[in-house]
Scaffold this active site. Structure first.
Site, PDB file in Angstrom:
ATOM      1  N   LYS A 185     -10.889  11.625  13.111  1.00  0.00           N
ATOM      2  CA  LYS A 185     -11.581  11.601  14.395  1.00  0.00           C
ATOM      3  C   LYS A 185     -10.626  11.868  15.554  1.00  0.00           C
ATOM      4  O   LYS A 185      -9.409  11.732  15.439  1.00  0.00           O
ATOM      5  CB  LYS A 185     -12.335  10.282  14.575  1.00  0.00           C
ATOM      6  CG  LYS A 185     -13.570  10.226  13.681  1.00  0.00           C
ATOM      7  CD  LYS A 185     -14.491   9.075  13.973  1.00  0.00           C
ATOM      8  CE  LYS A 185     -15.795   9.256  13.184  1.00  0.00           C
ATOM      9  NZ  LYS A 185     -16.699   8.095  13.346  1.00  0.00           N
ATOM     10  N   ARG A 244     -15.285   5.296   5.021  1.00  0.00           N
ATOM     11  CA  ARG A 244     -16.007   6.575   4.937  1.00  0.00           C
ATOM     12  C   ARG A 244     -15.003   7.681   5.269  1.00  0.00           C
ATOM     13  O   ARG A 244     -14.503   7.755   6.395  1.00  0.00           O
ATOM     14  CB  ARG A 244     -17.187   6.575   5.906  1.00  0.00           C
ATOM     15  CG  ARG A 244     -18.081   7.808   5.830  1.00  0.00           C
ATOM     16  CD  ARG A 244     -19.286   7.655   6.750  1.00  0.00           C
ATOM     17  NE  ARG A 244     -20.163   8.801   6.666  1.00  0.00           N
ATOM     18  CZ  ARG A 244     -20.057   9.910   7.405  1.00  0.00           C
ATOM     19  NH1 ARG A 244     -19.079   9.992   8.321  1.00  0.00           N
ATOM     20  NH2 ARG A 244     -20.899  10.907   7.261  1.00  0.00           N
TER      21      ARG A 244
END
Length: 445
Positions: free
Chosen positions: A222, A253
């Site tokens: 991210k 995840r």
């Protein structure tokens, strides 16, 4: 895939979280996802990637047909289904692992469950599509409830905002009949938060464990990681994921399965050795306890939810399941207001009377004052059972001597532990035997 096979995969995944953290592999079948958009857009490529992720160590594969990256373009229900249906149809034949579907549309969730998905991953936590909670309940799916915001607000207390959103989502879930022990919580790192708020959420994951649900985090590649380490996002992800594990995450995840599996193996080995060296009990060596909660003064439902969160945050107590809240008629002294009741299952390394001391201290912290035996009370927390221990002392009797006379305890307990044997009786059967009394015990709207 049969419904029974789907349930076996669902329950196996949920059970594994009680033993150790696991990896969820990301499978985006979209042309525009931020990291791997277009790479697995075709069904054959998606299935091949899923097969590889499971072989590399993913416990579950999360299929997404609509990008949720910042600035994404929303797609219609028909388009989302067009993307994921061929993949789900192939996956249920090709891999023997649970499948999650990343969607905020109730109709997509229902079709995904019909095609074998065991878990629904809703990035809006039941707060975007009003039919989502019913879809999860009707299909007996597990669900990931994520915190999200339309936009970041640097002025807010992000931890408080996440907690209040979780409380709203869990209330929606309870009204729809979603089983509490099938809910995971995701603080939504990267969704409607500033970089600094993302950092705060990761470092304070343990605060969210007080809800009693496993915590999932999605940090993989991210932008907040890129802000810190530039283009070394994989190494940054591994570092952030290990911090998340230390702070209480149960599911990571991720895109890069094998690299995270190596890091996770190191984490699990070191943490197990550290526990052994310190003489800490293994998780499966702790006692399994059943607790009953009730109150009929003030904000009844709110107090019970605060009590459950307080229990989940107590050292030495790990909530494993919580029933819905039930409205019940008063018992013993009938000329008083109606009650709200619930039951919880937990694991603990506290001895029975030490656990009693802890829950009685919590009652006082939540506002309980001494009163008559059957009179109104803000909160009452009773230990119903503690493993198979039989105990009679001046302060505590186990199992609880009135358990099988109290529908307001048996009904919520049967919701989360119908097969549990207490004093030789099966909880679900005992609840069914109190049909008349059980009619006064109804799920709270």
């Amino acid at each position: 895939m049969t419904d029974s096979r789907r349930a076996i995969l669902r329950d196996g995944f949920l059970s594994s979280l009680r033993r150790s953290p696991v990896l969820m592999g990301i499978l985006n079948v979209t042309p525009d996802s931020f990291s791997d958009g277009g790479r697995h857009f075709e069904a054959a490529a998606a299935v091949a990637r899923a097969r590889t992720m499971v072989a590399e160590g993913a416990a579950i594969v999360d299929v997404g047909g609509e990008s949720t990256r910042p600035g994404h373009t929303s797609v219609t229900e028909d388009e989302e289904l067009r993307r994921i249906v061929p993949v789900l149809e192939a996956l249920r034949r090709e891999i023997d692992a649970p499948i999650s579907v990343d969607t905020s549309k109730a109709a997509v969730a229902r079709e995904a469950a019909r095609l074998g998905a065991s878990v629904i991953n809703d990035v809006w936590g039941f707060r975007r599509d009003p039919g989502m909670a019913d879809a999860v309940a009707d299909t007996a799916s597990a669900v990931i409830v994520m915190h999200n915001r339309e936009s970041a607000d640097p002025a807010i207390d992000i931890l408080d905002d996440v907690e209040r959103a979780f409380e709203r989502s869990l209330a929606i879930a309870a009204r729809a009949g979603v089983a509490f022990n099938r809910i995971l919580l995701d603080p939504g790192v990267g969704f409607g938060k500033t970089p600094e708020q993302n950092h705060v959420c990761i470092w304070n994951l343990d605060r969210f464990r007080a809800f009693g649900c496993p915590i999932l985090v999605g940090l993989s590649r991210k932008s907040f990681i890129g802000r810190i380490v530039g283009d070394q996002r994989l190494m940054g992800t591994l570092a952030a994921d290990m911090i998340a594990l230390l702070r209480g995450a149960s599911v990571l995840r991720i895109h890069d399965v094998i690299e995270n599996r190596v890091a996770l193996d190191i984490f699990k080995t070191l943490s197990a050795s550290a526990r052994a060296a310190l003489g800490e009990p293994r998780p499966d060596a702790r006692a399994n306890v059943a607790l009953a909660l009730g109150g009929n003064v003030g904000d009844k439902a709110g107090t019970l939810r605060r009590a459950l969160r307080a229990l989940g945050g107590e050292p030495g107590i790990e909530l494993t399941a919580v029933s819905c809240l039930y409205r019940t008629a008063p018992w013993g002294k009938t000329d008083q207001d109606w009650f709200v009741n619930a039951c919880a299952l937990a694991r603990t390394d506290l001895a029975p009377e030490a656990l009693l001391d802890r829950v009685k201290a919590l009652e006082v912290e939540l506002g309980r004052k001494p009163g008559e035996r059957w009179g109104p009370r803000v909160i009452d927390i009773d230990i119903i059972a503690y493993d198979d221990v039989v105990l009679t002392s001046g302060r505590l009797t186990l199992p609880h001597p009135e358990l099988f006379n109290r529908a307001f305890v048996l009904v919520p307990l049967a919701e989360i532990a119908p097969e549990r044997l207490i004093a030789g009786r099966r909880v679900g059967e005992a609840a069914a035997s109190l049909r008349a009394e059980a009619s006064d015990v109804v799920t709270l709207d």
